[in-house]
Design a protein around this motif. Structure first.
Motif, PDB file in Angstrom:
ATOM      1  N   UNK A 102       0.817  -1.413  -0.067  1.00 54.43           N
ATOM      2  CA  UNK A 102       0.022  -0.070   0.018  1.00 54.43           C
ATOM      3  C   UNK A 102       0.840   1.156   0.093  1.00 54.43           C
ATOM      4  N   UNK A 103       1.940   1.337   0.823  1.00 63.19           N
ATOM      5  CA  UNK A 103       2.643   2.413   0.724  1.00 63.19           C
ATOM      6  C   UNK A 103       3.655   2.609  -0.485  1.00 63.19           C
ATOM      7  N   UNK A 104       3.925   1.597  -1.351  1.00 69.63           N
ATOM      8  CA  UNK A 104       4.601   1.697  -2.276  1.00 69.63           C
ATOM      9  C   UNK A 104       3.569   2.287  -3.387  1.00 69.63           C
ATOM     10  N   UNK A 105       2.247   1.864  -3.278  1.00 73.90           N
ATOM     11  CA  UNK A 105       1.335   2.301  -4.378  1.00 73.90           C
ATOM     12  C   UNK A 105       1.260   3.967  -4.070  1.00 73.90           C
ATOM     13  N   UNK A 106       1.281   4.364  -2.853  1.00 76.35           N
ATOM     14  CA  UNK A 106       1.156   5.794  -2.645  1.00 76.35           C
ATOM     15  C   UNK A 106       2.427   6.428  -2.948  1.00 76.35           C
ATOM     16  N   UNK A 107       3.409   5.755  -2.598  1.00 77.27           N
ATOM     17  CA  UNK A 107       4.633   6.538  -3.152  1.00 77.27           C
ATOM     18  C   UNK A 107       5.079   6.703  -4.349  1.00 77.27           C
ATOM     19  N   UNK A 108       4.643   5.635  -5.462  1.00 69.96           N
ATOM     20  CA  UNK A 108       4.436   5.899  -6.801  1.00 69.96           C
ATOM     21  C   UNK A 108       3.326   6.872  -7.301  1.00 69.96           C
ATOM     22  N   UNK A 109       2.328   7.297  -6.570  1.00 72.66           N
ATOM     23  CA  UNK A 109       1.410   8.295  -6.964  1.00 72.66           C
ATOM     24  C   UNK A 109       2.225   9.646  -6.838  1.00 72.66           C
ATOM     25  N   UNK A 110       2.860   9.601  -5.946  1.00 71.69           N
ATOM     26  CA  UNK A 110       3.532  11.027  -5.571  1.00 71.69           C
ATOM     27  C   UNK A 110       5.173  11.081  -6.115  1.00 71.69           C
ATOM     28  N   UNK A 111       5.674   9.742  -6.876  1.00 68.75           N
ATOM     29  CA  UNK A 111       6.766   9.878  -7.140  1.00 68.75           C
ATOM     30  C   UNK A 111       7.958  10.099  -6.261  1.00 68.75           C
ATOM     31  N   UNK A 112       7.599   9.241  -5.280  1.00 72.97           N
ATOM     32  CA  UNK A 112       8.466   9.452  -3.701  1.00 72.97           C
ATOM     33  C   UNK A 112       8.972   8.043  -3.469  1.00 72.97           C
ATOM     34  N   UNK A 113       9.282   7.987  -2.181  1.00 72.55           N
ATOM     35  CA  UNK A 113       9.895   6.491  -1.736  1.00 72.55           C
ATOM     36  C   UNK A 113       8.920   6.195  -0.526  1.00 72.55           C
ATOM     37  N   UNK A 114       8.858   4.955  -0.149  1.00 74.03           N
ATOM     38  CA  UNK A 114       8.253   4.519   0.918  1.00 74.03           C
ATOM     39  C   UNK A 114       8.380   5.223   2.133  1.00 74.03           C
ATOM     40  N   UNK A 115       9.917   5.360   2.360  1.00 71.49           N
ATOM     41  CA  UNK A 115      10.251   5.903   3.452  1.00 71.49           C
ATOM     42  C   UNK A 115       9.713   7.277   3.347  1.00 71.49           C
ATOM     43  N   UNK A 116       9.502   8.007   2.308  1.00 70.79           N
ATOM     44  CA  UNK A 116       9.032   9.465   2.372  1.00 70.79           C
ATOM     45  C   UNK A 116       7.227   9.456   3.141  1.00 70.79           C
ATOM     46  N   UNK A 117       6.606   8.179   2.696  1.00 72.48           N
ATOM     47  CA  UNK A 117       5.256   8.344   2.909  1.00 72.48           C
ATOM     48  C   UNK A 117       5.127   7.847   4.531  1.00 72.48           C
TER      49      UNK A 117
END
Ligand SMILES: NC(=O)c1ccc[n+]([C@@H]2O[C@H](COP(=O)([O-])OP(=O)(O)OC[C@H]3O[C@@H](n4cnc5c(N)ncnc54)[C@H](OP(=O)(O)O)[C@@H]3O)[C@@H](O)[C@H]2O)c1
Length: 340
Positions: A258-273
């Motif tokens: 889930x975190x990866x899908x959100x990260x991809x939406x914002x073009x950032x990393x899982x750590x950022x989310x």
């Protein structure tokens, strides 16, 4: 994404916040437990050179402790290297063994920290106490307040105190700025009692374990459960235990997806989310992210947190997974319970 150390001095935009009067800190703080051993061999000269790079990028706030090996001395070396005119914030901790807390004992330890850090005044002194059955923690706070009046300490904070003890401390009239606790998507215990109490009393939270020692990253996405021997830092070992108590590796993988899908939406990393989710919580002043100085850094990636804004759909997706986990408050108790 994260980078190996290079000579490049990127100038990133790191947000700051006012923690207390005359104390502005970065919302991402550089954690120094990682220099204490158990996170790879730290070379002091490379470490101080690396600290300079953090400073140049705008990551100017350090979280350390008297018990983090050479951390306070590294701050002293760093101060001497960059010169006294360049401003940074060094938040240390006083972590005494439980026992009688006389004025001379407390003064001795604080003087020792001041000397190592090469300063006349500690920006924030965070106090930890191992055993609530021993109420000498109130004596220690009395002496720390006296040292604050003598301007050896600018502000007093706590670490790993539960809400009940913070209430006792406040009722005794001590002025506490912050409490540093474990707080992550996995561990949201502080929201139960601490946050409402802190809102009322204007106390801030500084968080650690927000990246689970690095588990909240692409590196662990879609991987098999690691064996203990594969966990190469004390931090990973500590937070793997937390994952196990929370709900286990399979549920953690669902969360990472889930975190990866959100990260991809914002073009950032899982750590950022994972960081943004906690930075947006009430009373959270800053997230401390562990730094393995001179070994590897994630400055560029972590600076991207300040470009990410989560929407309610993102939060719901995360909440759907965490709702399936065990209630850590029931299992461990309020914040800091894991240390007692
Ligand atoms: N008060 C207390 O009792 C207490 C307890 C624990 C920690 N702390 C404080 O909190 C700090 C944080 O320590 P922690 O143990 O909780 O660790 P953490 O911050 O959850 O994890 C740090 C690790 O995350 C990885 N990481 C950082 N940024 C990343 C990114 N953008 N992408 C991918 N991976 C990234 C790095 O792993 P690699 O280095 O392997 O790349 C780093 O070593 C400590 O240094 C200390 O100051 C306080």
């Amino acid at each position: 994404m994260s980078e190996k150390i290079s000579d490049k001095n990127s100038h990133l935009s790191i947000e700051k916040t006012i923690l207390a009067d005359d104390l502005k800190i970065c919302k991402i703080l550089n954690g120094m437990w990682q220099v204490a051993g158990g996170h790879g061999q730290i070379d002091s000269e490379s470490a101080v050179n690396d600290m300079e790079k953090y400073q140049k990028c705008g990551f100017t706030t350090w979280d350390l402790a008297d018990i983090y090996g050479p951390a306070e001395s590294l701050i002293g070396n760093f101060r001497r290297k960059i010169g006294k005119d360049i401003k940074f914030q060094a938040l240390t901790k006083f972590v005494p063994n439980p026992g009688p807390m006389s004025s001379s004992i407390v003064t001795h330890y604080i003087d020792q920290s001041l000397k190592k850090m090469d300063t006349d005044c500690i920006d924030l002194l965070q106090f930890h106490w191992w055993d609530y059955n021993n109420v000498s923690y109130l004596d220690a706070l009395q002496h720390l307040s006296k040292l604050q009046n003598e301007q050896k300490i600018k502000h007093l904070g706590l670490t790993n105190f539960d809400t009940e003890r913070v209430r006792i401390i406040i009722e005794k009239g001590f002025k506490i700025v912050s409490n540093q606790v474990q707080y992550s998507i996995l561990d949201q215990r502080s929201q139960k009692l601490m946050t409402p109490f802190f809102v009322k009393h204007g106390i801030k939270i500084l968080t650690y374990g927000t990246l689970l020692g690095g588990f909240f990253s692409e590196k662990y996405l879609g991987t098999d459960e690691p064996h203990r021997t594969e966990l190469t830092t004390s931090s990973l070992q500590k937070y793997k235990n937390m994952i196990d108590v929370w709900g286990g590796w399979q549920l953690f993988q669902e969360l990472l997806q889930v975190l990866d899908s959100i990260a991809k939406k914002y073009q950032c990393s899982i750590a950022n989310i994972a960081t943004r989710f906690i930075l947006d919580k009430p009373q959270v002043a800053g997230v401390i992210i562990g730094t393995r100085l001179g070994i590897i850094n994630h400055r560029d990636d972590n600076a991207k947190v300040f470009t990410v804004k989560l929407d309610p759909d993102d939060i719901s997706l995360i909440d759907e997974i965490t709702a399936k986990s065990n209630d850590l408050f029931k299992v461990i108790g309020d914040c800091g319970g894991e240390y007692r």
